[in-house]
Structures are given as structure tokens and as C-alpha cells.
Design a protein around this motif. Structure first.
Motif, PDB file in Angstrom:
ATOM      1  N   VAL A  86       0.845  -1.195   0.000  1.00 22.28           N
ATOM      2  CA  VAL A  86       0.000   0.000   0.000  1.00 22.28           C
ATOM      3  C   VAL A  86       0.883   1.250   0.000  1.00 22.28           C
ATOM      4  O   VAL A  86       0.622   2.208  -0.730  1.00 22.28           O
ATOM      5  CB  VAL A  86      -0.972   0.000   1.210  1.00 22.28           C
ATOM      6  CG1 VAL A  86      -1.670   1.339   1.354  1.00 22.28           C
ATOM      7  CG2 VAL A  86      -1.990  -1.121   1.057  1.00 22.28           C
ATOM      8  N   CYS A  87       1.946   1.229   0.792  1.00 23.04           N
ATOM      9  CA  CYS A  87       2.881   2.348   0.846  1.00 23.04           C
ATOM     10  C   CYS A  87       3.538   2.586  -0.522  1.00 23.04           C
ATOM     11  O   CYS A  87       3.742   3.719  -0.928  1.00 23.04           O
ATOM     12  CB  CYS A  87       3.945   2.063   1.913  1.00 23.04           C
ATOM     13  SG  CYS A  87       5.196   3.342   2.120  1.00 23.04           S
ATOM     14  N   GLU A  88       3.822   1.515  -1.230  1.00 22.20           N
ATOM     15  CA  GLU A  88       4.506   1.571  -2.525  1.00 22.20           C
ATOM     16  C   GLU A  88       3.526   1.671  -3.702  1.00 22.20           C
ATOM     17  O   GLU A  88       3.955   1.742  -4.857  1.00 22.20           O
ATOM     18  CB  GLU A  88       5.336   0.291  -2.726  1.00 22.20           C
ATOM     19  CG  GLU A  88       6.351   0.029  -1.654  1.00 22.20           C
ATOM     20  CD  GLU A  88       6.742  -1.444  -1.525  1.00 22.20           C
ATOM     21  OE1 GLU A  88       6.187  -2.305  -2.262  1.00 22.20           O
ATOM     22  OE2 GLU A  88       7.592  -1.740  -0.680  1.00 22.20           O
ATOM     23  N   LYS A  89       2.245   1.686  -3.415  1.00 20.70           N
ATOM     24  CA  LYS A  89       1.223   1.502  -4.450  1.00 20.70           C
ATOM     25  C   LYS A  89       1.325   2.441  -5.663  1.00 20.70           C
ATOM     26  O   LYS A  89       1.212   1.960  -6.794  1.00 20.70           O
ATOM     27  CB  LYS A  89      -0.177   1.582  -3.862  1.00 20.70           C
ATOM     28  CG  LYS A  89      -1.229   1.127  -4.887  1.00 20.70           C
ATOM     29  CD  LYS A  89      -2.529   0.837  -4.248  1.00 20.70           C
ATOM     30  CE  LYS A  89      -2.661  -0.660  -4.253  1.00 20.70           C
ATOM     31  NZ  LYS A  89      -3.738  -1.204  -3.537  1.00 20.70           N
ATOM     32  N   PRO A  90       1.540   3.744  -5.489  1.00 21.03           N
ATOM     33  CA  PRO A  90       1.597   4.570  -6.715  1.00 21.03           C
ATOM     34  C   PRO A  90       2.684   4.098  -7.684  1.00 21.03           C
ATOM     35  O   PRO A  90       2.431   3.955  -8.882  1.00 21.03           O
ATOM     36  CB  PRO A  90       1.890   5.968  -6.186  1.00 21.03           C
ATOM     37  CG  PRO A  90       1.412   5.963  -4.774  1.00 21.03           C
ATOM     38  CD  PRO A  90       1.636   4.557  -4.284  1.00 21.03           C
ATOM     39  N   GLU A  91       3.864   3.822  -7.161  1.00 21.34           N
ATOM     40  CA  GLU A  91       4.958   3.385  -8.015  1.00 21.34           C
ATOM     41  C   GLU A  91       4.763   1.949  -8.486  1.00 21.34           C
ATOM     42  O   GLU A  91       5.105   1.611  -9.623  1.00 21.34           O
ATOM     43  CB  GLU A  91       6.294   3.517  -7.259  1.00 21.34           C
ATOM     44  CG  GLU A  91       6.686   4.949  -6.966  1.00 21.34           C
ATOM     45  CD  GLU A  91       6.020   5.558  -5.719  1.00 21.34           C
ATOM     46  OE1 GLU A  91       6.270   6.736  -5.446  1.00 21.34           O
ATOM     47  OE2 GLU A  91       5.255   4.843  -5.017  1.00 21.34           O
ATOM     48  N   LEU A  92       4.179   1.118  -7.643  1.00 17.59           N
ATOM     49  CA  LEU A  92       3.887  -0.264  -8.013  1.00 17.59           C
ATOM     50  C   LEU A  92       2.855  -0.300  -9.142  1.00 17.59           C
ATOM     51  O   LEU A  92       2.982  -1.078 -10.093  1.00 17.59           O
ATOM     52  CB  LEU A  92       3.378  -1.040  -6.794  1.00 17.59           C
ATOM     53  CG  LEU A  92       3.138  -2.530  -6.958  1.00 17.59           C
ATOM     54  CD1 LEU A  92       4.414  -3.258  -7.354  1.00 17.59           C
ATOM     55  CD2 LEU A  92       2.570  -3.114  -5.666  1.00 17.59           C
ATOM     56  N   THR A  93       1.863   0.563  -9.058  1.00 15.24           N
ATOM     57  CA  THR A  93       0.845   0.659 -10.104  1.00 15.24           C
ATOM     58  C   THR A  93       1.467   1.123 -11.416  1.00 15.24           C
ATOM     59  O   THR A  93       1.165   0.573 -12.484  1.00 15.24           O
ATOM     60  CB  THR A  93      -0.284   1.620  -9.672  1.00 15.24           C
ATOM     61  OG1 THR A  93      -0.855   1.119  -8.456  1.00 15.24           O
ATOM     62  CG2 THR A  93      -1.354   1.744 -10.739  1.00 15.24           C
ATOM     63  N   GLU A  94       2.348   2.110 -11.338  1.00 11.91           N
ATOM     64  CA  GLU A  94       3.040   2.590 -12.544  1.00 11.91           C
ATOM     65  C   GLU A  94       3.889   1.486 -13.166  1.00 11.91           C
ATOM     66  O   GLU A  94       3.942   1.348 -14.384  1.00 11.91           O
ATOM     67  CB  GLU A  94       3.907   3.805 -12.218  1.00 11.91           C
ATOM     68  CG  GLU A  94       3.134   5.087 -12.025  1.00 11.91           C
ATOM     69  CD  GLU A  94       2.415   5.542 -13.283  1.00 11.91           C
ATOM     70  OE1 GLU A  94       3.000   5.464 -14.392  1.00 11.91           O
ATOM     71  OE2 GLU A  94       1.255   5.980 -13.170  1.00 11.91           O
TER      72      GLU A  94
END
Length: 170
Positions: A86-94
Motif C-alpha cells: 500500500v505504501c509503494e502503491k503509486p509506483e507499483l501501479t506505474e
């Protein structure tokens, strides 16, 4: 167990760092490499959050001791992985988007190799294994422990397990 991305990412990029031939390949290589680097920065950022947090209050530790050690272990390890995601989600989504775009475009050469390797590293069998273990936890354990605010941000699951296990010893 979560793969240590911080150590695996540089190895992955170093192994495929030779600039790919052709303009399209070079663009694809740069695109996926930038997304991997951004995700690596997010992993480090979230690891810093984990490292900066102290153990939960003794009341939380005591509450955890009321469950079987196996259920607590599964909860802590899988929940820790989840809140890190969840903490990494923006970059993980990208990164996931970049993988899908490049796979859909049918890239070849080094970019294809990078995409395949990073996909296995980040979205492979071990990721599903953790999620599956969490889903197999008794619902009452999930519900009660998820209500504890401490477990909403990245935390050191192994330090908590040590605290629980060390206090049980005479």
C-alpha cells in the motif's frame, strides 16, 4: 517471504544495462528502467517508515499473545507485506502499467527480458503465496487484528515476533 527488491533491482538492471539496439528498443528500455528505479525508491521510502517505527504498545503485544503463534506469525508477515505494498502503491501501479504496456506492444530484446524478470520478481508466485496465506487466516483473527491502528503502516514484523516469543520464554 517478500523478495528484497532493494538488492535484486540493481542486479536486474546491471544484467540488462547494455543499451538495447534500435530506437524503439532503447525507448522501451529507458521506460521500464525508469519505472523500476521509481519503484525501488518507493521500496526504500517505505523501508525507512518501517525502520523509524517502534514496537507497538505492550497492550498490543499482550493481545497478540492471546492467539496461536502460527496465526500471529502469518498475520504479521502477510499484513506487513500488504501495508508495504500500500505504501509503494503509486509506483507499483506505474510499474504494473509499464509492464502491461510493453507486453501489449510486443517489445523484444533487452526490454522484453527486463519486463519478464521484473514481473517475476515483483508479481511472482511468492506474492500470491503471501496473499493466499492471509486469506486462509481465521476471519476473527483478521478482523480483530486489522482494527489495531498500528498495523495500518509499514512495521517490522520480525521485531514484533521476537518481542512476543522472547517474553513467552521463562
Amino acid at each position: 517471504m517478500k523478495i528484497n527488491f532493494k538488492f535484486a533491482c540493481p542486479l536486474l538492471l546491471a544484467a540488462t544495462s547494455a543499451l538495447a539496439g534500435g530506437n524503439e528498443e532503447a525507448s522501451a528500455h529507458r521506460y521500464i528502467s525508469e519505472r523500476i528505479a521509481q519503484y525501488g525508491e518507493a521500496v526504500e521510502r517505505c523501508e525507512q517508515v518501517t525502520a523509524s517505527r517502534s514496537l507497538p504498545d505492550e497492550s498490543v503485544i499482550k493481545h497478540l499473545r492471546s492467539y496461536s503463534i502460527e496465526d500471529v506469525r502469518v498475520f504479521l508477515i502477510t499484513r506487513s507485506s500488504h501495508v508495504s505494498e500500500v505504501c509503494e502503491k503509486p509506483e507499483l501501479t506505474e510499474l504494473a502499467y509499464a509492464i502491461a504496456v510493453l507486453e501489449g506492444a510486443g517489445v523484444s530484446g533487452k526490454p522484453k527480458e527486463i519486463v519478464q524478470n521484473i514481473k517475476l520478481l515483483v508479481f511472482g508466485e511468492s506474492t500470491w503465496g503471501l496473499k493466499k496465506k492471509y486469506l486462509e487466516l481465521p476471519t476473527n483473527v483478521q478482523n480483530i487484528l486489522e482494527q489495531t491502528d498500528y498495523f495500518d503502516k509499514p512495521f517490522d514484523d520480525m521485531a514484533i515476533l521476537d518481542a512476543i516469543e522472547n517474553t513467552k520464554k521463562p
